[in-house]
Structures are given as C-alpha cells and as structure tokens.
Enzyme design. Structure first.
Site, PDB file in Angstrom:
ATOM      1  N   TYR A  88     -15.369   2.198  -4.938  1.00 15.17           N
ATOM      2  CA  TYR A  88     -16.375   3.191  -4.556  1.00 15.17           C
ATOM      3  C   TYR A  88     -16.125   4.517  -5.261  1.00 15.17           C
ATOM      4  O   TYR A  88     -15.047   5.109  -5.139  1.00 15.17           O
ATOM      5  CB  TYR A  88     -16.287   3.376  -3.042  1.00 15.17           C
ATOM      6  CG  TYR A  88     -17.469   4.017  -2.352  1.00 15.17           C
ATOM      7  CD1 TYR A  88     -18.712   3.430  -2.360  1.00 15.17           C
ATOM      8  CD2 TYR A  88     -17.305   5.199  -1.623  1.00 15.17           C
ATOM      9  CE1 TYR A  88     -19.779   3.985  -1.667  1.00 15.17           C
ATOM     10  CE2 TYR A  88     -18.363   5.771  -0.930  1.00 15.17           C
ATOM     11  CZ  TYR A  88     -19.606   5.159  -0.959  1.00 15.17           C
ATOM     12  OH  TYR A  88     -20.652   5.725  -0.269  1.00 15.17           O
ATOM     13  N   SER A 167     -12.024  -3.588  -3.825  1.00 11.89           N
ATOM     14  CA  SER A 167     -12.689  -2.725  -2.858  1.00 11.89           C
ATOM     15  C   SER A 167     -14.210  -2.910  -2.969  1.00 11.89           C
ATOM     16  O   SER A 167     -14.710  -4.013  -2.799  1.00 11.89           O
ATOM     17  CB  SER A 167     -12.247  -1.272  -3.054  1.00 11.89           C
ATOM     18  OG  SER A 167     -12.686  -0.456  -1.990  1.00 11.89           O
ATOM     19  N   ASP A 253      -4.303  -2.059   5.672  1.00  9.28           N
ATOM     20  CA  ASP A 253      -5.470  -1.419   5.053  1.00  9.28           C
ATOM     21  C   ASP A 253      -6.334  -0.779   6.138  1.00  9.28           C
ATOM     22  O   ASP A 253      -6.844  -1.475   7.022  1.00  9.28           O
ATOM     23  CB  ASP A 253      -6.269  -2.459   4.280  1.00  9.28           C
ATOM     24  CG  ASP A 253      -7.351  -1.866   3.390  1.00  9.28           C
ATOM     25  OD1 ASP A 253      -7.708  -0.689   3.587  1.00  9.28           O
ATOM     26  OD2 ASP A 253      -7.829  -2.581   2.495  1.00  9.28           O
ATOM     27  N   HIS A 282      -4.669  -0.423   1.133  1.00 11.30           N
ATOM     28  CA  HIS A 282      -5.887  -0.786   0.421  1.00 11.30           C
ATOM     29  C   HIS A 282      -5.597  -1.337  -0.967  1.00 11.30           C
ATOM     30  O   HIS A 282      -6.478  -1.940  -1.580  1.00 11.30           O
ATOM     31  CB  HIS A 282      -6.822   0.418   0.345  1.00 11.30           C
ATOM     32  CG  HIS A 282      -8.222   0.077  -0.030  1.00 11.30           C
ATOM     33  ND1 HIS A 282      -8.929  -0.942   0.590  1.00 11.30           N
ATOM     34  CD2 HIS A 282      -9.054   0.586  -0.985  1.00 11.30           C
ATOM     35  CE1 HIS A 282     -10.135  -1.025   0.048  1.00 11.30           C
ATOM     36  NE2 HIS A 282     -10.232  -0.121  -0.908  1.00 11.30           N
TER      37      HIS A 282
END
Length: 321
Positions: A88, A167, A253, A282
């Site tokens: 992102y 992600s 995470d 993460h």
C-alpha cells in the site's frame, strides 16, 4: 473489538457475490476494448548484469499503467516471468529496487499501483460503497493486463508466468490468480484486502484502520461497503483460485492479522502451501520467505516448461511446520 458490519456479516467471512463472474467479465471486457499499447524505454541504471526498462501499457478503462521491467542481460531463449505488485502506497518504487527475480534468471515486471507511490494512502476508501466505482476493481484489472503485457514481450515464455505480491500486492496477486486462468503460481505474503470482517476487528495499524474510522463516522454505509469488498476480498479470490498458491503470514502482524491469511489459505480452491512465521510481524518470513519463493518459482517454472506433474502441497489451509 466489535465489527462495524451489520449482522449477519459482522462475525463471518464475506459471501461471494452471485454476480462475481459477470462483474469481472464486465470489467475486463471494458479494458479489452482498448489496445494494450505496450511501450518500453531503456533506463540507464548503471547495473551491469540486469537490463531495466520503463514499460507502460493500457489498463482499466484504457488508462496508462507504468511498470519497471527487469531482465537478466545474459539470457538465451524465452524467460519465465514474475509479475509483481507492491504494498500500500509504494507504487513501483525505483528502477533498481528488488533485483531478486531478475538475478534468479526471470523477467520481472513490477507494476505501479494506480495513483500510488511515495507512501500515499487513502485509496482503500475510493469508491468503497459502490462496487463499480471501487478503486480495487481497476487495480485488479490492471494486474490482469500486466500479465497480458509481460506475455507479449519477445523475451518471455507466455506459458511460464507467476503473480506475486506482498501486503496489498498479496491481495492483488490473489485477485489476479482468480481472473487469469493459466498462471503457474500465485505467491501472496501477508495479503491485505483479505477476510475484511476479521481484519476490521483485529487490525491495530495500517489501511484497515482507515476503513474502520470511515465506518465509525458513516455506520449506515456498512452494508454497501461489505458488498463492495466482497468482490475483491482475498477470501473471495481464493475461492476462485486456479494456480497453485503459496501464502505466508507473521503471527505478530497487526496490519494484516494472521487470521486473515489463514482464512484465504483455508478457502484456496487450488493446491496451496501455507506458512506462518512465529514472532514475525508484517514482514512475515522476510528474507526466509523470499528464499522459499526463489526455490518455489524455480521448481514451478521448470515443471511448467517440461509438462511434468504439479507439485503436491505440503499442507492445505494449515500451519506449515
């Protein structure tokens, strides 16, 4: 934390919309009305073993999509290819970032996610209460077109293409894997956009908190948001998976909680290997994940080329010991 979605969605995974296939057929048909218009320009990076190109093609609605193409300078014959979506806000990063895949001998196409780069945020909310205006509808179409673009390159063997991502890119990879019928592998590390009801309850950081704040302010829009997300949720994509999958997460995470990746692995309709990393956040397995991916892709690309049987998954929807 309670779910912002109304009952019965608040404590369940989102159902697959009845018109899921028609929705994506319409989106892809709209993109295919436009020529691919594939263009590339060499980039002087100073690298001596990898050639880099600034590549563009037409994506959703004919909009231009930018990507970096990296290929090993020494090559003979068509290459296997990796189409890669980033996290992102990252966009396509710089031309010399992430040389793993070209160093492994593959063509590597890093796709610039629409309007992202430099850490930009807020895109999850774009068109969030209307499935046909959803930001990720266009992003998934761009990913499908990226596969078409890499297959059109002279250097690439179109039968040996994989989709990977971390992600947000993991969620995009799962989406493309549901829409492209003949990928050889889909690798998703700590996938975002996955198991939205669980993520909205459990995420303590990252984009899901943007959506939780939006739903707190606009609770009447929760049902519309749930319907929009159902088309792009990684669990929905996993239910339509075709290529063998490799999914990983970190058990610590707080951006994409491990329960969300676990839900995608459990729903995955094709053979899947699922790896959970104790103590990892993460980054999931980080370098170890990448080392595994290099080996997995070498095996899959080789087997695709000589038509040997697919590898058997070590597990399906469970922790890989």
């Amino acid at each position: 934390m309670t779910s912002p979605f109304p009952a019965p969605l608040g404590h369940e995974l989102l159902p697959t919309p009845a018109d899921y296939r028609a929705y994506w057929d319409e989106a892809l048909e709209s993109a295919h009305r436009h020529p691919l218009d594939l263009r590339r320009t060499p980039v002087d990076t100073g690298l001596t073993t990898v050639d880099v190109f600034d590549l563009s093609f037409r994506g959703a609605g004919g909009r231009p999509v930018s990507a970096w193409l990296r290929v090993p300078r020494q090559r003979s014959g068509p290459l296997a290819a990796v189409v890669h979506a980033n996290g992102y806000g990252a966009g396509r990063l710089s031309p010399i970032d992430d040389l793993t895949w070209s160093a492994a001998g593959h063509a590597h196409l890093t796709v610039g996610t629409h309007a992202q780069g430099g850490g930009s945020t807020g895109h999850l909310l774009d068109g969030i209460d209307d499935p046909r205006r959803s930001y990720y509808r266009g992003v998934f179409v761009d990913a499908v077109r990226a596969v078409e673009a890499v297959r059109a390159l002279d250097e690439v063997d179109p039968s040996r293409v994989a989709m990977i991502g971390n992600s947000q890119g993991g969620g995009i990879a799962l989406g493309a894997g549901a829409l492209v019928p003949d990928l050889v592998a889909v690798l998703a590390q700590a996938p975002f956009l996955t198991a939205a009801p669980l993520a909205l309850q459990q995420a303590a950081a990252g984009p899901w908190t943007e959506l939780r704040a939006y739903l707190t302010e606009h609770p009447a829009r929760a049902a519309a948001v749930a319907r929009t997300l159902a088309y792009v949720d990684g669990v929905t994509s996993a239910r339509h998976a075709i290529a063998p999958g490799w999914i990983s997460d970190g058990l610590a995470d707080d951006i994409c909680p491990p329960a969300t990746a676990r839900a995608a692995a459990t729903a995955y309709a094709a053979p899947v290997v699922f790896r959970e990393w104790p103590g990892a956040g993460h980054e999931a397995g980080g370098t170890a994940d990448r080392e595994t991916a290099v080996r997995v892709l070498a095996e899959r690309f080789g087997r695709s080329a000589d038509r040997r049987p697919l590898p058997q998954p070590r597990c399906r929807g469970r922790r890989d010991p």
